[in-house]
Write a protein that holds these residues in place. Structure first.
Motif, PDB file in Angstrom:
ATOM      1  N   HIS A 260       7.609 -59.048   2.125  1.00 13.88           N
ATOM      2  CA  HIS A 260       7.846 -60.562   2.081  1.00 13.88           C
ATOM      3  C   HIS A 260       6.959 -61.246   0.813  1.00 13.88           C
ATOM      4  CE1 HIS A 260       8.883 -64.721   3.779  1.00 13.88           C
ATOM      5  NE2 HIS A 260       7.782 -64.858   2.948  1.00 13.88           N
TER       6      HIS A 260
ATOM      7  N   GLU B  83      11.865 -68.713  -1.228  1.00 14.63           N
ATOM      8  CA  GLU B  83      11.676 -68.239   0.000  1.00 14.63           C
ATOM      9  C   GLU B  83      13.183 -67.170  -0.104  1.00 14.63           C
ATOM     10  OE1 GLU B  83       9.488 -68.088   2.020  1.00 14.63           O
ATOM     11  OE2 GLU B  83      10.081 -67.431   3.825  1.00 14.63           O
TER      12      GLU B  83
ATOM     13  N   HIS C 253       7.962 -62.777  -2.888  1.00 17.25           N
ATOM     14  CA  HIS C 253       7.719 -63.950  -3.829  1.00 17.25           C
ATOM     15  C   HIS C 253       7.275 -63.338  -5.232  1.00 17.25           C
ATOM     16  CE1 HIS C 253       8.167 -67.082  -0.969  1.00 17.25           C
ATOM     17  NE2 HIS C 253       7.517 -66.396   0.131  1.00 17.25           N
TER      18      HIS C 253
ATOM     19  N   SER D 136      11.590 -63.778  -1.032  1.00 17.42           N
ATOM     20  CA  SER D 136      10.824 -63.319  -0.131  1.00 17.42           C
ATOM     21  C   SER D 136      11.803 -62.704   1.051  1.00 17.42           C
ATOM     22  CB  SER D 136       9.853 -64.087   0.377  1.00 17.42           C
ATOM     23  OG  SER D 136      10.368 -65.317   1.064  1.00 17.42           O
TER      24      SER D 136
HETATM   25 CO    CO Z   1       7.495 -66.952   2.353  1.00 13.80          CO
END
Ligand code: CO
Length: 504
Positions: free
Chosen positions: A268, A298, A272, A301
């Protein structure tokens, strides 16, 4: 024209300097959350307050407004998505927001939220909502004043949302979420009724931390995070900090008895980080060199964590490496069982532990409550009751305590109202982009199965990362996919994954 050009150059030079101050604060903030000894907290707070004060003073200086006005009067901005037009549009936006908020309100907010966060930590520990309630009330009053000062009109919630997701509106979110909600509840229900239960316990065996770290780094590097221009460290609440070109810092936390926490957490944050590493370094410090919004950040991610890291192709390729690293835990386990385990769906109380299918229901609940709190339809004291009732409706469970319910997240205590929807937007944008990527670059799953993640990364770099803030999120999705944001790609993705897994 010469004057306009020189005004633009001076404005950009000043904005870059302010961004440099911001990245200094970024290094200090990263250090505070990773290596700084506890005793350094008070001194660090002073260092950061000084930097933030300097940045605010320079960002709100009348000179910025004068440069902007001069440039906007000229003809440098004729093409709305040119480099100059984008930079000026976004610098204007930030300048307006900064000068509209009175200094007294900003200072009061800092005071109230610092105290509220301390109280919240204790209230969550004791599951004592009554202790937190007066602080929440104060924060709501401040946020309403903030929305009024920003003056974007009704509803007030739009002004707060705009802070995290420029241009996003309550109306648009309500439209997308209301379609998504019914279909998600139905899918989650069908999964529960299927009677199939992947053996999730195999993820909760002994996973030595040093090997988790090696495997997490291997996976992050394989999908495209560049460790020559980044690093991975340990923290309590994982984050990614893009300090600047060539320096992107990931963090994670390890649980020796749960494989998924650090592994998918690392993917995740690496998602990013891949976004930050793909920004155009030549535009560093200006909007053309920055990410679009929290929702788009987001989306990256979630893309690398879920659409890549939880895909069948990824595990066809990577399972052997994980099995080699953890021979005791995974002896005799089949790839298919492991894939099913990392994709298990079950309603649970805690948002950050929620699976791909139930996650957005946690967000919709918060979105509804935040709106009602800001428009006054809901009183702070009624939050626990409404929370539990809505939770039962969406997920079929009633939280056993407020600690497991409305006190679980830090956001409200820090004044972060309007932030939650960006998580759901991340999932929705990820699905819509991924569907388009598959159309443009072919069978991604087959590429993943061969350990080839480059075509996807190159596509994302070209379409999103290198574009900086050229387009606002809601326009970017139209430019890339030809359609406005829709919940349908996400539902197609979830059905395609879970129907075969759960035999529905
Ligand atoms: Co995040």
């Amino acid at each position: 024209m010469a004057d306009v050009k020189s005004a633009y150059q001076q404005l950009i030079a000043e904005v870059k300097q302010i961004a440099l101050l911001g990245s200094c604060a970024g290094v200090l903030g990263w250090d505070e959350r990773t290596y700084m000894p506890k005793g350094g907290a008070a001194h660090r707070a002073e260092q950061l307050a000084l930097l933030v004060g300097m940045m605010h003073e320079r960002a709100t200086a009348p000179q910025i407004g004068e440069w902007l006005a001069e440039i906007e009067d000229g003809d440098l901005l004729a093409e709305p998505h040119s480099e100059a037009a984008v930079n000026v549009r976004e610098i204007r936006r930030g300048y307006e927001r900064a000068i509209k908020l009175p200094k007294s309100l900003v200072e009061e907010r800092a005071r109230v939220t610092t105290l509220a966060q301390q109280v919240w930590r204790e209230a969550r520990e004791k599951s004592d909502f009554a202790a937190f309630q007066p602080h929440l009330q104060k924060i709501l009053a401040l946020k309403r004043r903030e929305a009024a000062a920003l003056g974007t009109g009704a509803p007030a919630y739009d002004a707060l949302l705009d802070d995290y997701e420029p241009g996003e509106t309550t109306e648009n979110l309500t439209r997308v979420f209301s379609g998504l909600r019914g279909e998600l509840v139905e899918l989650v229900g069908a999964i529960a009724e299927s009677g199939k239960k992947p053996d999730e316990a195999l993820l909760r065996r002994e996973y030595p931390i040093d090997r988790q770290e090696a495997v997490g780094k291997l996976a992050a590097a394989q999908i495209g995070f560049d460790f020559d221009r980044g690093r991975l460290d340990i923290t309590t609440h994982p984050f990614c900090s893009g300090i600047g070109p060539g320096d992107t810092r990931l963090t994670t936390r390890y649980n020796p008895r749960f494989f998924s926490e650090a592994f998918f957490g690392t993917l995740h944050e690496a998602g990013h980080g891949i976004y930050d590493q793909g920004l155009n370094a030549a535009h560093c410090g200006t909007p053309m060199g920055e990410s679009v919004s929290l929702g788009i950040h987001e989306s990256q991610s979630r893309m690398w964590e879920n659409f890549v890291g939880r895909s069948q192709g990824f595990w066809t390729y990577f399972f052997i490496a994980v099995q080699d690293a953890f021979p005791d835990a995974l002896c005799g386990i089949l790839e298919g069982d492991f894939y099913a385990a990392v994709n298990a769906v079950a309603p649970s109380f805690i948002r950050v532990e929620a699976d791909e299918a139930t996650y957005n229901l946690h967000i919709m609940l918060r979105f509804e409550i935040e709106q009602a709190l800001i428009d006054g339809g809901l009183k702070a004291g009624d939050v626990p009751g409404v929370w539990n009732e809505t939770f039962e409706n969406y997920l079929g469970l009633t939280p056993p305590s407020d600690a497991m319910g409305c006190l679980q997240d830090i956001h409200w205590s820090g004044g972060g109202i309007g932030y939650f929807p960006t998580y759901a937007l991340g999932n929705l944008y990820a699905a819509q982009f991924f569907e388009q990527a598959r159309e443009d670059v072919g069978d991604l799953n087959a590429q993943f199965a061969e350990g080839n993640f480059e075509p996807l990364k190159n596509w994302l770099t070209k379409k999103i990362y290198s574009q900086g803030q050229r387009y606002r999120a809601s326009d970017l999705v139209k430019v890339i996919t030809g359609k406005p944001l829709s919940y349908e790609p996400l539902m197609r993705h979830l059905r395609a994954k879970y129907e075969p897994l759960y035999g529905i």
